[in-house]
Scaffold this active site. Sequence first.
Site, short mmCIF file in Angstrom:
data_model
loop_
_atom_site.label_atom_id
_atom_site.label_comp_id
_atom_site.label_asym_id
_atom_site.label_seq_id
_atom_site.Cartn_x
_atom_site.Cartn_y
_atom_site.Cartn_z
N ARG A 96 -8.52 -15.61 -8.41
CA ARG A 96 -9.37 -15.08 -7.33
C ARG A 96 -10.04 -16.24 -6.61
O ARG A 96 -10.17 -16.24 -5.39
CB ARG A 96 -10.42 -14.10 -7.87
CG ARG A 96 -11.46 -13.74 -6.82
CD ARG A 96 -12.27 -12.47 -7.10
NE ARG A 96 -12.53 -12.22 -8.49
CZ ARG A 96 -13.41 -12.89 -9.25
NH1 ARG A 96 -14.14 -13.84 -8.73
NH2 ARG A 96 -13.56 -12.60 -10.53
N TYR A 148 -11.60 -3.69 18.32
CA TYR A 148 -10.70 -2.97 17.43
C TYR A 148 -11.47 -1.84 16.75
O TYR A 148 -12.60 -2.06 16.27
CB TYR A 148 -10.13 -3.94 16.40
CG TYR A 148 -9.26 -3.30 15.35
CD1 TYR A 148 -8.00 -2.81 15.67
CD2 TYR A 148 -9.70 -3.19 14.04
CE1 TYR A 148 -7.21 -2.22 14.71
CE2 TYR A 148 -8.91 -2.61 13.07
CZ TYR A 148 -7.66 -2.12 13.41
OH TYR A 148 -6.87 -1.54 12.46
N ASP A 222 -12.26 -12.57 17.29
CA ASP A 222 -11.06 -11.97 16.69
C ASP A 222 -9.88 -12.39 17.57
O ASP A 222 -9.74 -11.94 18.71
CB ASP A 222 -11.22 -10.44 16.66
CG ASP A 222 -10.07 -9.74 15.94
OD1 ASP A 222 -8.95 -10.29 15.95
OD2 ASP A 222 -10.29 -8.66 15.39
N LYS A 247 -0.52 -8.88 11.95
CA LYS A 247 0.09 -8.74 13.27
C LYS A 247 0.98 -9.97 13.57
O LYS A 247 1.97 -10.16 12.92
CB LYS A 247 -1.00 -8.51 14.31
CG LYS A 247 -2.10 -7.52 13.86
CD LYS A 247 -1.60 -6.10 13.69
CE LYS A 247 -2.60 -5.16 13.00
NZ LYS A 247 -3.96 -5.15 13.52
C1 LIG Z 1 -5.26 -4.72 12.98
C2 LIG Z 1 -6.47 -5.39 13.48
C3 LIG Z 1 -7.58 -5.65 12.65
C4 LIG Z 1 -7.64 -5.20 11.22
O1 LIG Z 1 -6.71 -5.87 10.44
P1 LIG Z 1 -6.04 -5.26 9.12
O2 LIG Z 1 -5.14 -6.36 8.66
O3 LIG Z 1 -5.34 -4.01 9.51
O4 LIG Z 1 -7.17 -4.99 8.17
C5 LIG Z 1 -8.64 -6.34 13.19
N1 LIG Z 1 -8.65 -6.73 14.49
C6 LIG Z 1 -7.62 -6.49 15.30
C7 LIG Z 1 -7.68 -6.94 16.72
C8 LIG Z 1 -6.50 -5.80 14.85
O5 LIG Z 1 -5.48 -5.55 15.69
#
Ligand SMILES: *Cc1c(COP(=O)(O)O)cnc(C)c1O
Length: 430
Positions: A96, A148, A222, A247
């Site tokens: 961890r 998001y 983000d 993504k």
């Molecule tokens: C998908 C997404 C998240 C969350 O990510 P996860 O890996 O699904 O927890 C946060 N910000 C954006 C812009 C996203 O597209």
Amino acid sequence: MGRANGPTGPDREHSTITGQRGLFGSAYQSRGLGKKGDTMSHTPDDTGAAWGFATRAIHAGQEPDPATGAVAVPIYQTSTFAQEAVGQHKGYEYARSGNPTRTALETCLASLEGGTDGLAFSSGLGAESAVTYLLRGGDHIVAHDDLYGGTSRLFNNLLAGFGVEVTYVDATDAATVAAALRPSTRLVWLETPTNPLIGIVDIAAVSARVHAHASGALVVVDNTFASPYLQRPLEWGADIVLHSATKYLGGHSDVVLGAIVVRDAALAARLRYIQNAAGAVPGPLDCWLVLRGVKTLAVRMRQHEANARAIARYLTGHAQVQRVYYPGLPEHLGHATAARQMSGFGGMISADLDGGRETAYRVLSRTRLFTLAESLGGVESLIEHPASMTHASIAPERRAAIGIGEGLIRLSVGIEDEADLLSDLEQALR
Ligand SMILES: *Cc1c(COP(=O)(O)O)cnc(C)c1O
């Protein structure tokens, strides 16, 4: 557009791989890839900072395994590490706290974002949660009003219960952000480009305003939609970059993972503490999948972009399409800012169709290559209806106010052949 390789912003000196312990992280400093008289043309002090983006994506944190020479970083599928004597070990104790596969990924991501420290988490939201552990009751967040959905859910439904207050503002106007700052503001939370209307926030303008304010708030960006290939927020003054690596970084729709990159040693140490103490860490296989995905990030993003440009052009001229949202189009509101702070416009497009929900549903049911699904950023093209899928949790009146109409569709343009994608849309829109 500007070049995408190598740090281009004012903070080039930060773009080094430093401060990582363990098998892979420190190797650039302690061994130096060029040591054994190899013929590769690495610079002598090799921190990787001199390399271009695509080279760092493949080599940063990923030199051959010191134990075996394995060229691909091994998946260290182990929960614990043997100690020679109490407290005497090779940099790893319990998985961890640290795992060599994870260190390789964290080092690589830090390098790609031009930061000093990367931290990987079990999901994008796991990374976001870790950032919120920097706060305590009574603290305040200023957040972009176009975030998001999972981020606003975390803020409104979980964080609010701990006495953390959030003010949502239109961060496309830096003065509006500045006006919302309070002495108790600890974080300014941005996302750019946003989802699904592909809005653009000027990271440098907002960061300058926030850093001039006495609150000492940190700017969080983000960067999921752009990926570090197209946009590196730390170079524009942000303090924390955050990713859903699920993504574009992973890029193959086969893993859920999150990441944070920073360039301040004290902040990195605090987040490292939180990562271990809160425990939302990814497994080594998931780290390995993202590490493999990242190796092709540069070529993938170029192709996502080329296909998206062609599709945006095609949709703009289509009789059934009212409006196309793509920052590469000169008429897009954020075009000038995007052209300055990004080195490309990415692979996400939204479009308003004539005929509202009925037309949108018909198109969604007819596409064959564009798969009807949530998520984005994978090699395969996806299509969805924000009003009833990704943004269904937003009240209809609020959706209408933001501009998420019933005829809006969102495309995550993949890297298939451009002609095939165009003809798929052509037959679906007919
Ligand atoms: C998908 C997404 C998240 C969350 O990510 P996860 O890996 O699904 O927890 C946060 N910000 C954006 C812009 C996203 O597209």
